[in-house]
Scaffold this motif. Sequence first.
Motif, mmCIF file in Angstrom:
data_model
loop_
_atom_site.group_PDB
_atom_site.id
_atom_site.type_symbol
_atom_site.label_atom_id
_atom_site.label_comp_id
_atom_site.label_asym_id
_atom_site.label_seq_id
_atom_site.Cartn_x
_atom_site.Cartn_y
_atom_site.Cartn_z
ATOM 1 N N GLY A 122 -13.967 8.107 0.563
ATOM 2 C CA GLY A 122 -13.593 7.397 -0.474
ATOM 3 C C GLY A 122 -12.314 8.200 -1.108
ATOM 4 O O GLY A 122 -11.892 7.901 -2.033
ATOM 5 N N VAL A 175 -11.149 8.503 4.371
ATOM 6 C CA VAL A 175 -11.321 6.865 4.224
ATOM 7 C C VAL A 175 -12.895 6.609 3.736
ATOM 8 O O VAL A 175 -13.570 6.148 2.770
ATOM 9 C CB VAL A 175 -10.677 5.895 4.961
ATOM 10 N N GLU A 221 0.900 -1.277 -0.042
ATOM 11 C CA GLU A 221 -0.019 0.013 -0.011
ATOM 12 C C GLU A 221 1.057 1.490 0.157
ATOM 13 O O GLU A 221 0.225 2.372 -0.346
ATOM 14 C CB GLU A 221 -1.045 -0.045 1.121
ATOM 15 N N ALA A 266 -9.366 8.035 0.310
ATOM 16 C CA ALA A 266 -8.204 7.340 0.609
ATOM 17 C C ALA A 266 -8.703 5.762 0.692
ATOM 18 O O ALA A 266 -9.925 5.628 1.219
ATOM 19 C CB ALA A 266 -7.368 7.835 1.653
ATOM 20 N N THR A 267 -7.829 4.799 0.381
ATOM 21 C CA THR A 267 -7.942 3.631 0.847
ATOM 22 C C THR A 267 -7.688 3.234 2.385
ATOM 23 O O THR A 267 -6.805 3.775 2.741
ATOM 24 C CB THR A 267 -7.024 2.541 -0.208
ATOM 25 N N PRO A 268 -8.409 2.208 2.705
ATOM 26 C CA PRO A 268 -8.181 1.849 4.146
ATOM 27 C C PRO A 268 -6.951 1.429 4.339
ATOM 28 O O PRO A 268 -6.214 1.392 5.419
ATOM 29 C CB PRO A 268 -9.197 0.673 4.348
ATOM 30 N N ARG A 288 -3.851 2.246 2.930
ATOM 31 C CA ARG A 288 -3.132 3.415 3.008
ATOM 32 C C ARG A 288 -3.305 4.024 4.449
ATOM 33 O O ARG A 288 -2.057 4.309 4.883
ATOM 34 C CB ARG A 288 -3.434 4.578 2.124
#
Length: 335
Positions: free
Chosen positions: A314, A311, A179, A316-318, A320
């Motif tokens: 949406g 997060v 990630e 950023a990704t979980p 990251r």
Amino acid sequence: MATRRGDWSRLDETDVRVRPGKGSRPRSKRRPEHADAVSGMVVGKDRGRWTCAVDRDPGHLIVAMRARELGRTPVVIGDQVDLVGDTSGAPDTLARIVRVGERASVLRRTADDTDTFERVVVANAEQLLIVCALADPPPRTGFIDRCLVAAFAGGLEPVLCLTKADLADPADLLASYAELDLPAVVTRSDMDPGELRARLNDRVSALVGHSGVGKSTLVNRLVPDADRAIGRVSGVGKGRHTSTSAVALPLPDGGWVVDTPGIRSFGLAHIKPDDIVAAFEEFVAPAEECPSGCGHLGPPEDPDCYLDTTVEEGAATPGRLTSLRRLLASRGTDD
């Protein structure tokens, strides 16, 4: 008219000459310009003397001392400096460092997380090669995470270098850093490190790692005459490069590798949470919405941390956020 002895009534303060003491003599803050200075990179240090490569030329090494006007200005491996005096590099000659250039990057560490004294290990390195063995000794992700934090905070591009791939599969370790979009190079003792050599070419790279991970083996393969080069760079006076000092070595095809001593711990007392967040662009603005003193670790330590909202929306990704928080938590552990 001469004054008779004892006739002091004719004297005033203009007749008295007072010799100023050493502490009362005025000092100018203006430093000489040294327009004739030549540029060099610091590649070694021993006993108050620095070895410098003029114009980064490994064939033109000179020994220099720090000029008096610099006072206690720190000079470390990788610094760009201006030199005057005898810059021929002939035996038994000594130049002077009169200026230290602004640093583009710094790799700093403290002895531990309670030490407030920062030590600059390397200056102006473009990338930090984090050398980690896949086995014998087993990888320590806590140490890797701390090195990543130091690289992000200091402006270096981190590169994960996994050694001894002939003893263990690197897949699981690489997956744990997926990630982060972290560049990685895998090496084996029975293969030439060609991919690594290409990544280091024409760049200044610092290498860090625990003792026993194969860092010295890599250096010897990258710089075939490393032992002789170390002797030239740091054999000043009766000194000699040891495991307690860093040294910059020239690569055969261009570029430099800075071999740092084997590090048991990587203190991060000087690094604040926002220094780490700054390396994650998508979380920089949301972090400004966090309450004062937020460590960005999330509940229960930081229940009002705003990064979770990023997060949820949406942006950023979980994965990251999990990776970021793992790095933040690494400031408290060196496992």
